[in-house]
Write a protein that holds these residues in place. Structure first.
Motif, PDB file in Angstrom:
ATOM      1  N   GLU A  32      38.780  41.231  43.916  1.00  0.00           N
ATOM      2  CA  GLU A  32      39.788  40.636  43.937  1.00  0.00           C
ATOM      3  C   GLU A  32      40.885  39.779  43.958  1.00  0.00           C
ATOM      4  N   SER A  33      40.750  40.475  45.599  1.00  0.00           N
ATOM      5  CA  SER A  33      40.580  39.866  46.986  1.00  0.00           C
ATOM      6  C   SER A  33      40.951  38.981  47.595  1.00  0.00           C
ATOM      7  N   ARG A  73      40.965  34.394  43.282  1.00  0.00           N
ATOM      8  CA  ARG A  73      42.210  34.107  43.046  1.00  0.00           C
ATOM      9  C   ARG A  73      42.292  32.667  42.483  1.00  0.00           C
ATOM     10  N   PRO A  99      40.765  44.829  39.734  1.00  0.00           N
ATOM     11  CA  PRO A  99      40.503  46.077  40.912  1.00  0.00           C
ATOM     12  C   PRO A  99      39.096  46.734  41.095  1.00  0.00           C
ATOM     13  N   ASP A 140      33.402  38.213  51.184  1.00  0.00           N
ATOM     14  CA  ASP A 140      34.546  39.062  51.046  1.00  0.00           C
ATOM     15  C   ASP A 140      34.911  38.444  49.544  1.00  0.00           C
TER      16      ASP A 140
END
Length: 93
Positions: A37-38, A43, A56, A79
């Motif tokens: 989600e980060s 996104r 999350p 990431d």
């Protein structure tokens, strides 16, 4: 059993993971890839695809635990993606 880059589109995660749990034999494993989600990349896509939801990781692991899975193991690829491996307890039906 595996699922790669699809759980974003499952309409009811608890119900869906419950079904995965139900069909696994005791001690069976389930592995899936899930975008973090980060991640800016994830996104970006979630903003453009109406039905795409990214929870999350703490919410995702709570759902999995609530369903009954154990031995959660994760491996992160940069990431962007996390691979999650979980197991149905051996003494369950």
């Amino acid at each position: 059993m595996t699922a790669f880059e699809t759980v974003y589109f499952w309409p009811d995660l608890k119900k869906s993971f419950s079904e995965v749990y139900r069909v696994l034999k005791p001690g069976g494993m389930f592995m899936f890839s899930y975008g973090l989600e980060s991640s800016a990349t994830m996104r970006y896509w979630a903003d453009r695809i109406d039905e795409m939801r990214i929870l999350p990781i703490d919410e995702m692991t709570k759902i999995l635990s609530d369903v009954g899975f154990e031995n959660l193991q994760t491996a992160t690829k940069g990431d962007y993606t996390i691979n999650i491996r979980i197991q149905k307890p051996k003494g369950t039906v």
